[in-house]
Motif scaffolding. Structure first.
Motif, short mmCIF file in Angstrom:
data_model
loop_
_atom_site.label_atom_id
_atom_site.label_comp_id
_atom_site.label_asym_id
_atom_site.label_seq_id
_atom_site.Cartn_x
_atom_site.Cartn_y
_atom_site.Cartn_z
N GLN A 94 -3.59 8.28 -16.22
CA GLN A 94 -2.73 6.63 -17.11
C GLN A 94 -3.78 5.70 -16.80
O GLN A 94 -4.02 5.56 -18.30
CB GLN A 94 -1.77 6.98 -16.69
CG GLN A 94 -1.06 6.10 -17.90
CD GLN A 94 0.45 6.02 -17.37
OE1 GLN A 94 1.48 6.89 -17.09
NE2 GLN A 94 1.06 4.75 -17.66
N SER A 95 -4.47 5.47 -15.63
CA SER A 95 -5.32 4.46 -15.56
C SER A 95 -6.50 4.78 -16.51
O SER A 95 -7.30 3.71 -17.00
CB SER A 95 -6.03 4.46 -13.95
OG SER A 95 -4.62 4.04 -13.29
N ASN A 139 4.75 4.70 -4.99
CA ASN A 139 4.08 5.78 -5.69
C ASN A 139 5.03 6.91 -5.91
O ASN A 139 5.28 7.53 -7.07
CB ASN A 139 2.78 6.45 -5.09
CG ASN A 139 2.23 7.55 -5.96
OD1 ASN A 139 2.37 7.86 -7.16
ND2 ASN A 139 1.38 8.56 -5.97
N TYR A 172 -0.97 8.81 -11.89
CA TYR A 172 -1.86 7.03 -12.20
C TYR A 172 -3.13 7.72 -12.74
O TYR A 172 -3.12 6.20 -13.35
CB TYR A 172 -0.94 6.57 -10.92
CG TYR A 172 -1.79 5.62 -10.89
CD1 TYR A 172 -0.78 4.31 -11.27
CD2 TYR A 172 -3.10 5.14 -9.90
CE1 TYR A 172 -1.56 2.97 -11.33
CE2 TYR A 172 -3.66 3.68 -9.98
CZ TYR A 172 -2.60 3.20 -10.78
OH TYR A 172 -3.43 1.32 -10.56
#
Length: 615
Positions: free
Chosen positions: A213-214, A166, A210
């Motif tokens: 965006q997910s 990440n 993340y």
């Protein structure tokens, strides 16, 4: 606004200046599956329709673009306590991948080896079943294996993803940003997040990005739009790792406002390079496209950043690492590096002369035949020169001036400060390194075989707990590649070549002296050469060689120098004697048998279950 042609021209100039380290950092990113991981998946499994519940029907798998059999089905089988069904599904998917690999070039084998297994299992979603079966074979209870798999596997992978996968993209972009302005990028910059104590904060920020965006990806169109909205977050954090998650995401959205389509077209302009990479099975992407594309988008970020600061976009004032884009003037450098200027103006320290063979070995191979006052003085001078050289490069504007970083960097700890990788090693230190890494190699191979096959096997041709190829490879890297240590990228690629040559020659000679008996054969491994060497082994040797040269060997040498010399040398002599006796004994009773030299039978009759743990 600068044109795509100009961006690519600037990207090529930056790549040409730092090709080795740019290519290396992108390859490491792909290896860690942080980014560019598709470059290492040289082939992917197609989607499959359904597999009959009849075990014998698992020999055929049909294609259906509407449904993909993989992770979801495997997880469902595990969670519903149907591990046998999951294993059958896993076996069928892997078997078809192996069969297709036999139709192509033998260089790209998919039938044997850890790397081939990982590619097969990850792409088919069967890796969970493989690990569950391995754990079950050790615990003896199916339920216990499932619990251990879910708890330890999930926790371990989550931690690794959070801290490494990440976050590595931010480190990668920091390397490219510094390479844009400066002639050198020291290997220490890989640890700059630790130096400013922002590693966890950056990991958290990237996690938030993340998650955002997910969630947007659930809307499909929103996921595509937000991909470009959050596109600059890693670059922003690479410049200022002290920003909060909302600040970095918000600033990225503002900088990308009105530029999403432009960014999409810039990505699309690399389509030809990506096709060329696909035709080369990803090799061209690793060697050129990935670093080239990253260098171009680094230039793109620099342009958007400049425009944002000119328009005084909110939060753009937090992008305050001025010396990341322009070199500091002499006055600022003089103020921060006044102590180094004094050192630079004084005559260099007189280097103790090591006469004759001792001097030749020390200067060219980093070997000290003895460890006396003269040799100790010689190493101290070399270490001080290396440190002063790094600081003087900052004064000259060749590297990023860390003392001018907006966030004060922590001074190196005493132990890290003493990890002088340009040191010379005494014969005793080299012997300890040889024996230590030979034992470590044995532990690594035994553990790896235990996980992949579920069997405890004494790996290697010796009867004792050592694999000398690991120890000899480490010593050869430290000595033969001594002059390359100042260039980490060159050191990495040279270590790959050296260890590959060593393993190939060792394999050939062992077969000659044992009447053609094969001690290892990588014929089914991904990217192999005559079955004697393969890609996964070379990558491990390359990465391991870097750790040995820059961290493990200096640390081992420090511990040796601080310990009881007489006691350590006694233990060294004892283990060396046992090792030599094992060499003699092995000439009469070599360690051959199942899991070690049963190569021919495997090659003649491929066992599709060989890559799976045996129950």
């Amino acid at each position: 606004m600068i044109t795509r042609k100009d961006l690519k021209q600037k990207g090529k100039q930056s790549l040409k200046k730092h090709y080795l380290i740019f290519a290396a950092v992108c390859m490491i990113s792909a290896f860690l599956a942080s980014e560019f991981n598709g470059s290492l998946n040289f082939s992917t499994l197609r989607n499959y329709e359904e597999i009959s519940a009849d075990p014998e029907a698992y020999t055929e798998v049909s294609v259906d673009s509407k449904r993909s059999v993989g992770w979801h089905e495997v997880v469902e089988d595990i969670l519903t306590d149907q591990l046998e069904e999951g294993a059958q599904l896993s076996e069928a998917l892997q078997k078809q991948a192996m069969e297709r690999s036999l139709e192509g070039s033998p260089v790209f084998g998919r039938t044997r080896g850890v790397l081939a297994n990982l590619i097969n299992q990850i792409s088919s979603g069967s890796i969970l079943v493989t690990f569950a079966a391995a754990v079950n074979s050790l615990t003896g209870t199916e339920r216990g294996g499932i619990v251990v798999l879910i708890l330890l596997g999930t926790a371990g992978l989550s931690v690794f993803w959070f801290l490494i996968q990440n976050t590595f993209g931010v480190i990668l972009r920091r390397i490219f940003l510094e390479g844009h302005t400066y002639e050198k990028v020291p290997i220490s910059r890989f640890l700059y997040l630790l130096r400013v104590k922002k590693w966890l904060k950056v990991s958290w920020n990237m996690l938030v990005k993340y998650i955002y965006q997910s969630l947007w990806s659930l809307t499909v169109i929103g996921g595509i739009i937000k991909h470009y909205s959050y596109f600059l977050v890693p670059y922003i954090l690479a410049e200022n790792p002290d920003m909060t998650a909302n600040q970095s995401v918000t600033l990225s959205r503002k900088l990308m406002k009105g530029h999403k389509w432009e960014c999409f077209l810039l990505e699309l302009s690399f389509l030809g390079w990506m096709i060329l990479g696909a035709l080369s099975l990803g090799i061209f992407n690793i060697l050129f496209t990935n670093p080239y594309k990253t260098a171009v988008f680094t230039e793109y970020y620099i342009q958007l950043r400049q425009k944002g600061k000119e328009e005084k976009i909110p939060l753009s004032q937090l992008l305050n690492d001025f010396y990341l884009y322009e070199k500091a003037d002499a006055l600022d450098l003089t103020e921060k590096y006044v102590d180094i200027l004094d050192i630079m103006e004084t005559p260099p320290m007189e280097e103790p002369k090591l006469p004759g063979v001792k001097g030749v070995l020390a200067r060219n191979f980093g070997i000290l035949l003895f460890w006396g006052k003269q040799e100790k003085r010689y190493e101290e001078v070399q270490a001080r020169r290396l440190k002063n050289k790094e600081l003087s490069d900052a004064v000259k504007g060749l590297v990023y001036p860390t003392r001018l970083f907006p966030i004060p960097e922590e001074e190196k700890r005493v132990q890290a400060e003493s990890l002088n990788y340009m040191r010379q090693y005494s014969i005793w230190s080299l012997l300890i390194i040889f024996l230590g890494f030979s034992i470590f190699g044995w532990l690594w191979e035994v553990t790896l075989h235990l996980v992949t096959s579920g069997e405890l096997v004494n790996r290697g041709f010796l009867n004792g707990p050592w694999l000398p190829i690991y120890g000899s490879g480490s010593v050869l890297i430290l000595t033969l590649l001594y002059r390359l240590r100042k260039n980490p990228a060159a050191e990495f690629f040279a270590a790959v070549i050296l260890c590959g040559s060593l393993e190939y020659i060792t394999s050939l000679l062992m077969e000659i002296f044992t009447d053609g008996m094969k001690w290892w054969d990588y014929s089914g491994y991904f990217l192999n050469l005559h079955g004697r060497i393969c890609a996964e082994g070379l990558l491990v040797f390359g990465v391991g060689g870097m750790m040995v040269v820059y961290i493990l060997a200096p640390l081992t040498d420090n511990l040796f120098q601080k310990g009881n010399q007489k006691l350590l040398r006694l233990f060294c002599l004892i283990f060396l004697t046992l090792f030599c006796l094992d060499l003699v004994y092995t000439q009469i009773h070599p360690n051959a048998g199942e899991g070690i030299t049963d190569i021919s039978s495997i090659q003649k009759e491929p066992d599709w279950r060989s890559g799976l743990p045996k129950s």
